[in-house]
Design a protein around this motif. Structure first.
Motif, PDB file in Angstrom:
ATOM      1  N   ARG A 107      48.614  39.627  44.866  1.00 14.74           N
ATOM      2  CA  ARG A 107      48.545  39.535  46.328  1.00 14.74           C
ATOM      3  C   ARG A 107      49.177  40.735  47.018  1.00 14.74           C
ATOM      4  O   ARG A 107      48.653  41.245  48.008  1.00 14.74           O
ATOM      5  N   ASN A 108      50.305  41.221  46.517  1.00 11.13           N
ATOM      6  CA  ASN A 108      51.040  42.274  47.211  1.00 11.13           C
ATOM      7  C   ASN A 108      50.633  43.685  46.813  1.00 11.13           C
ATOM      8  O   ASN A 108      50.863  44.619  47.588  1.00 11.13           O
ATOM      9  N   ARG A 109      50.098  43.878  45.623  1.00 12.07           N
ATOM     10  CA  ARG A 109      49.785  45.236  45.163  1.00 12.07           C
ATOM     11  C   ARG A 109      48.289  45.442  44.928  1.00 12.07           C
ATOM     12  O   ARG A 109      47.697  46.387  45.433  1.00 12.07           O
ATOM     13  N   ILE A 110      47.676  44.561  44.137  1.00 13.68           N
ATOM     14  CA  ILE A 110      46.298  44.795  43.692  1.00 13.68           C
ATOM     15  C   ILE A 110      45.305  44.629  44.839  1.00 13.68           C
ATOM     16  O   ILE A 110      44.459  45.505  45.060  1.00 13.68           O
ATOM     17  N   LEU A 111      45.386  43.532  45.584  1.00 11.72           N
ATOM     18  CA  LEU A 111      44.430  43.324  46.681  1.00 11.72           C
ATOM     19  C   LEU A 111      44.529  44.383  47.778  1.00 11.72           C
ATOM     20  O   LEU A 111      43.495  44.899  48.216  1.00 11.72           O
ATOM     21  N   PRO A 112      45.740  44.748  48.250  1.00 12.70           N
ATOM     22  CA  PRO A 112      45.792  45.828  49.249  1.00 12.70           C
ATOM     23  C   PRO A 112      45.257  47.163  48.712  1.00 12.70           C
ATOM     24  O   PRO A 112      44.567  47.885  49.426  1.00 12.70           O
TER      25      PRO A 112
END
Length: 146
Positions: A107-112
């Motif tokens: 949620r915090n690294r891959i999606l952005p």
């Protein structure tokens, strides 16, 4: 040529020389972010050269030869070093924060990152379509490799 001069100035902006010969924090986030920023500019430079060449520019001035030789010499090295510094930062975060960082990574690294990458690819597709106005490509003309 202006781009190369600006890049050089950015590289030396706020440069500090250590009195004892080395820095203990040379791989800290602040330093690696600066280095990654330089590599992002170099990647942008590589892609911009492709679009300039595709648009019919001949690269026959002195600064043009410096730019094309720099582009050829650096090759994929700039991408590899960018990925190294990014990977190093992720491993340091995992080492310091543990399983909670790994659990929050999608949620915090891959999606952005994926969203930013998709926006960048969309921009390149739009520019490519704008440069190819009037050209029609059929599916049979696209080489499929697998």
């Amino acid at each position: 040529m202006f781009f190369l001069i600006a890049l050089t100035i950015l590289c030396f902006y706020k440069i500090r020389i250590s009195k004892n010969g080395y820095w203990d924090n040379f791989l800290e986030r602040e330093q690696t972010n600066s280095i990654k920023g330089i590599f992002i500019l170099l990647v942008f430079f590589r892609h911009a050269l492709q679009y300039i060449a595709k648009n019919g520019y001949n690269f026959n001035q002195w600064g043009d030869s410096v730019a094309t030789h720099t582009n050829t010499a650096l090759g994929q090295l700039i991408v590899v070093l960018f990925l190294f510094y990014s990977g190093y930062g992720v491993m340091e975060a995992i080492k310091n924060k543990g399983n909670t960082y790994i659990a929050k990574m999608p949620r915090n690294r891959i999606l952005p990152t994926l969203l930013n990458f998709d926006i960048a690819v969309l921009c390149f597709v739009i520019v490519d379509l704008l440069l190819d106005i009037g050209n029609v490509y059929f599916l049979s003309q696209i080489p499929l490799r697998g």
